[in-house]
Write a protein that holds these residues in place. Structure first.
Motif, PDB file in Angstrom:
ATOM      1  N   UNK B 231      11.852  55.668 -10.394  1.00  0.00           N
ATOM      2  CA  UNK B 231      12.059  57.054  -9.963  1.00  0.00           C
ATOM      3  C   UNK B 231      11.170  57.942  -9.680  1.00  0.00           C
ATOM      4  N   UNK B 232      10.252  57.523  -8.960  1.00  0.00           N
ATOM      5  CA  UNK B 232       9.340  58.433  -8.362  1.00  0.00           C
ATOM      6  C   UNK B 232       8.280  59.041  -9.539  1.00  0.00           C
ATOM      7  N   UNK B 233       8.244  58.068 -10.809  1.00  0.00           N
ATOM      8  CA  UNK B 233       7.111  58.706 -11.653  1.00  0.00           C
ATOM      9  C   UNK B 233       6.409  57.391 -12.209  1.00  0.00           C
ATOM     10  N   UNK B 234       5.265  57.682 -12.781  1.00  0.00           N
ATOM     11  CA  UNK B 234       4.749  56.519 -13.515  1.00  0.00           C
ATOM     12  C   UNK B 234       5.203  56.358 -14.830  1.00  0.00           C
ATOM     13  N   UNK B 235       5.622  55.078 -15.296  1.00  0.00           N
ATOM     14  CA  UNK B 235       6.337  54.776 -16.275  1.00  0.00           C
ATOM     15  C   UNK B 235       5.013  54.265 -17.226  1.00  0.00           C
ATOM     16  N   UNK B 236       4.178  53.516 -16.699  1.00  0.00           N
ATOM     17  CA  UNK B 236       3.277  53.008 -17.698  1.00  0.00           C
ATOM     18  C   UNK B 236       1.994  52.622 -16.827  1.00  0.00           C
ATOM     19  N   UNK B 237       0.824  52.839 -17.289  1.00  0.00           N
ATOM     20  CA  UNK B 237      -0.293  52.529 -16.564  1.00  0.00           C
ATOM     21  C   UNK B 237      -1.448  51.893 -17.435  1.00  0.00           C
ATOM     22  N   UNK B 238      -2.178  50.829 -17.089  1.00  0.00           N
ATOM     23  CA  UNK B 238      -2.940  50.173 -17.585  1.00  0.00           C
ATOM     24  C   UNK B 238      -3.391  48.893 -17.010  1.00  0.00           C
ATOM     25  N   UNK B 239      -4.304  48.057 -17.515  1.00  0.00           N
ATOM     26  CA  UNK B 239      -4.480  46.687 -17.085  1.00  0.00           C
ATOM     27  C   UNK B 239      -3.431  45.814 -17.287  1.00  0.00           C
ATOM     28  N   UNK B 240      -3.479  44.704 -16.545  1.00  0.00           N
ATOM     29  CA  UNK B 240      -2.427  43.702 -16.578  1.00  0.00           C
ATOM     30  C   UNK B 240      -2.142  43.553 -18.099  1.00  0.00           C
ATOM     31  N   UNK B 241      -2.906  43.108 -18.763  1.00  0.00           N
ATOM     32  CA  UNK B 241      -2.544  42.815 -20.378  1.00  0.00           C
ATOM     33  C   UNK B 241      -1.689  43.771 -20.923  1.00  0.00           C
ATOM     34  N   UNK B 242      -2.039  45.105 -20.706  1.00  0.00           N
ATOM     35  CA  UNK B 242      -1.448  46.051 -21.640  1.00  0.00           C
ATOM     36  C   UNK B 242       0.143  46.072 -21.242  1.00  0.00           C
ATOM     37  N   UNK B 243       0.600  45.760 -19.684  1.00  0.00           N
ATOM     38  CA  UNK B 243       1.663  45.966 -19.374  1.00  0.00           C
ATOM     39  C   UNK B 243       2.617  44.716 -19.644  1.00  0.00           C
ATOM     40  N   UNK B 244       1.919  43.575 -19.837  1.00  0.00           N
ATOM     41  CA  UNK B 244       2.409  42.326 -20.045  1.00  0.00           C
ATOM     42  C   UNK B 244       2.691  42.107 -21.618  1.00  0.00           C
ATOM     43  N   UNK B 245       1.784  42.673 -22.395  1.00  0.00           N
ATOM     44  CA  UNK B 245       1.898  42.382 -24.001  1.00  0.00           C
ATOM     45  C   UNK B 245       2.447  43.753 -24.764  1.00  0.00           C
ATOM     46  N   UNK B 246       1.969  44.783 -24.058  1.00  0.00           N
ATOM     47  CA  UNK B 246       2.555  45.952 -24.767  1.00  0.00           C
ATOM     48  C   UNK B 246       3.490  47.072 -24.023  1.00  0.00           C
ATOM     49  N   UNK B 247       4.511  46.683 -23.668  1.00  0.00           N
ATOM     50  CA  UNK B 247       5.408  47.635 -22.676  1.00  0.00           C
ATOM     51  C   UNK B 247       5.554  48.755 -23.604  1.00  0.00           C
TER      52      UNK B 247
END
Lengths: 305, 381
Positions: B231-247
């Motif tokens: 929706x036009x905003x950044x929900x989460x930002x980080x290295x791939x492991x962050x998004x994969x392991x720590x949503x």
């Protein structure tokens, strides 16, 4: 030998029914086209090399008609016709290209676009005589323009060259053939994907460079079509030279008309043959002009996306 | 091309990269509206020199709009500043910006040969023909398509077009290369090959890549850092492991294809740990939401199918294990593995079984380690 012929016959019979409906209708069209267009043209060509005595045709081939034509000022007539048609084609192109560009890519207002489209169809449904005749009331000695000029005091006497002059003939062609130039260019420009324009800009091209390197080459099919559809019909137009030239500006097509009126069919045929020759020369010129960009085939290949 | 010339400079650039690197892109507070629709909502991003940054999101998340704003192809409704390679580019048009774009549908000029397409960016900069040609041939070698110089665009395959578009964007040596779903139109096998190739190319050139995609798999494979947008905003930002392991939110877990998302209410929270109640069951796990976990609020337990073990829970270490009874449902054969659906009191759960010798249809219980799941708020903000 006979066997081979028989085999060939068999092959042909096997082959023929397999041709698709498309091929059959295509050859049908070709046949109609030959009957309807090519045969009369060849007839005209043949007729121009004959002579008549009274109403009797003499079946000896001769170039007398052409001799007569050039003896009685045919050269300047042909020259003037080509000059006016060519000048107007160039002017139409210079006016129509930016207009088509605006219509295809610039105009965002849908209503404005719709109105423009409608206006562009006017020459196709209103009789050319009706449209051209309007110019007479505007440009004549007692017309709108002269009245206004006199009223303002810009001139002390009516300007006479506004009508029944070469200027007037050019003016008459202008509105008449503008849509014929705009339509094909508009179509080819509208077909250019905006992504190409964005890519050009993204890669560092200015607007002018995008116009020269991307828009122009991709619009070339439309430009070529536009040139053909203005130059060629101008050669055959009888209304504008007659109504706007008023007998002061002689052009070939109008002369054909006059000759037919005077029952001088051979001379009319010879003049028509000249128009045919100009068209052929025009084709050769176009072919030569398109050679540096890879010929007509290549020009249209750019439409393949 | 960022060719590593002296032996010393390579280690220097590596050092810069490791240390976080200098900033090559800064977008501050960009907002963009199409009529009533807000495509981009006060977004600020930065990129380091040499970084592979991915803008990930569904269609309509604003990722392509953001890319087009960086390229200069879209003028944002409101923005504080864009800086590209030390230059304030906020008001610069696309043709004056030191970025090039690889377009989704390639946008190769159909009336030009491959060579002319690649040279286009150099030609409009007034580079003489012999030099242009030399550079084009070099880039063609770089993308492993030598000998295609004279080819017409319509004679190319999809994969070739993709690489030529890449070559055309690389040849002008931009500060940042922008890629708008460049692999979207390719078939799966080619797409996977190209992922590796893009990654290698990125390593070799040391160039900053900003990559737009809707595929979490592409993002995970290639990125140094991912910005997940919605929706036009950044929900989460980080290295791939962050998004994969720590949503940080249920949406992130869902987008990263976590198979089991179990919604409940937070019962207890203590620092990095949370306990969620779903019906009569209590499930434990690490809290990955942004703020502290608040008891009584809605939360989601996200656990990947492959982390679920079938059978009774090991009796030791009961504190660090979540276990539930179940009855087996459908078994879905996937070739490399089998997905076993389980009916439970808290809804259906999917377990992934790699061991083909295992008797799965008789399982009456399953378990997973608390550290193998993540607990996060249901709402994004």
């Amino acid at each position: 030998m006979a066997l081979a012929e028989h085999a060939a016959g068999m092959k042909l019979r096997q082959f023929l029914p397999r041709l698709s409906v498309g091929i059959w209708s295509l050859s049908g069209f070709t046949f109609l086209w030959v009957i309807g267009i090519v045969v009369p043209l060849l007839g005209i060509l043949l007729f121009s090399f004959l002579q008549t005595k009274g109403i009797k045709v003499q079946w000896d081939l001769t170039i007398k008609a052409y001799e007569k034509l050039f003896f009685y000022g045919g050269g300047p007539l042909i020259g003037r016709t080509i000059r006016i048609a060519a000048t107007m084609t160039v002017i139409e192109l210079l006016l129509a290209f930016p207009f088509a560009l605006w219509l295809a890519k610039g105009a965002k207002n849908q209503n404005l676009k719709l109105i423009t489209f409608t206006l562009l169809t006017v020459p196709f449904f209103l009789s050319p005589v009706a449209r051209v005749i309007v110019w007479r009331s505007v440009m004549s000695v007692h017309g709108l323009v002269n009245t206004a000029l006199l009223d303002i005091g810009l001139v002390s006497e009516p300007v006479e060259w506004l009508i029944f002059s070469e200027f007037a003939v050019h003016l008459g062609y202008l509105g008449q053939y503008f849509p014929a130039m705009v339509w094909p260019i508009f179509l080819s420009v509208a077909l250019i994907d905006d992504e190409y324009l964005e890519a050009s800009k993204d890669l560092g091209a200015s607007r002018l460079r995008t116009l020269v390197h991307v828009i122009f080459p991709l619009a070339l099919p439309g430009i070529v079509a536009g040139i053909i559809f203005t130059f060629v019909p101008m050669l055959g137009d009888t209304v504008v030279p007659q109504q706007m030239g008023g007998g002061n500006v002689m052009m070939i097509s109008h002369n054909v008309y006059t000759m037919i009126g005077a029952s001088n069919f051979v001379m009319a045929a010879a003049l028509s043959a000249i128009i045919l020759a100009i068209m052929l020369a025009f084709q050769v010129l176009l072919w030569a002009a398109l050679r540096p960009v890879g010929g007509l085939n290549n020009v249209f290949a750019s439409l393949r996306r | 091309m960022a060719v590593i010339n002296a032996s010393g400079s390579a280690s220097v650039s590596d050092a810069v990269r490791v240390a976080g690197g200098e900033q090559i892109l800064e977008v501050v507070n960009a907002t963009h509206r199409y009529g009533e629709v807000t495509a981009l909502d006060h977004v600020s991003i930065t990129a380091r020199r040499g970084e592979f940054l991915t803008l990930l999101g569904e269609s309509g998340s604003g990722k392509t709009t953001l890319l087009r704003i960086i390229a200069g192809l879209e003028r944002p409704s409101a923005i504080n500043r864009i800086t590209i390679d030390g230059t304030d580019a906020t008001l610069l048009p696309a043709n004056k910006r030191n970025t090039t774009t690889v377009f989704q549908h390639y946008a190769l000029f159909p009336h030009m040969s491959v060579g002319e397409n690649i040279e286009y960016g150099l030609r409009v900069r007034g580079m003489p023909k012999p030099e242009r040609r030399q550079r084009a041939e070099k880039v063609l070698e770089l993308i492993r398509l030598p000998g295609l110089y004279e080819r017409r665009v319509h004679q190319l395959s999809g994969g070739q077009k993709q690489r030529i578009a890449l070559a055309r964007a690389l040849v002008t040596e931009p500060a940042i290369l922008l890629l708008d779903e460049p692999l979207g139109a390719l078939d799966e096998k080619l797409r996977i090959d190209m992922q590796v190739e893009l990654k290698e190319l990125h390593e070799r050139l040391g160039l900053t890549f900003i990559y737009v995609t809707h595929s979490q798999e592409e993002a995970l494979t290639m990125s140094d850092r991912i910005l997940l947008m919605r929706h036009g905003r950044v929900v989460q930002e980080g290295p791939p492991t962050d998004l994969f392991e720590r949503p940080v939110a249920r949406f992130v877990a869902e987008f990263m294809n976590v198979e089991n998302l179990l919604d409940g209410t937070i019962e207890r929270a203590s620092g990095a740990e949370a306990t969620v109640r779903i019906g009569s069951h209590l499930l434990r796990g690490p809290w990955t939401g942004r703020g502290a976990a608040m008891p009584g609020t809605k939360a989601c337990v996200a656990v990947r199918a492959e982390r679920i073990q079938l059978g009774p829970a090991p009796s030791h270490d009961a504190q660090s294990i979540n276990h539930l009874p179940c009855r087996p449902g459908v078994t879905i054969y996937k070739g490399k593995y089998v997905d076993q659906m389980l009916g439970t009191e808290i809804g259906p759960v999917k377990a992934r079984v790699w061991d083909r010798s295992m008797e799965i249809s008789t399982a009456t219980a399953f378990w997973w380690r608390a550290n193998d799941c993540a607990i996060m708020p249901v709402e994004s903000e």
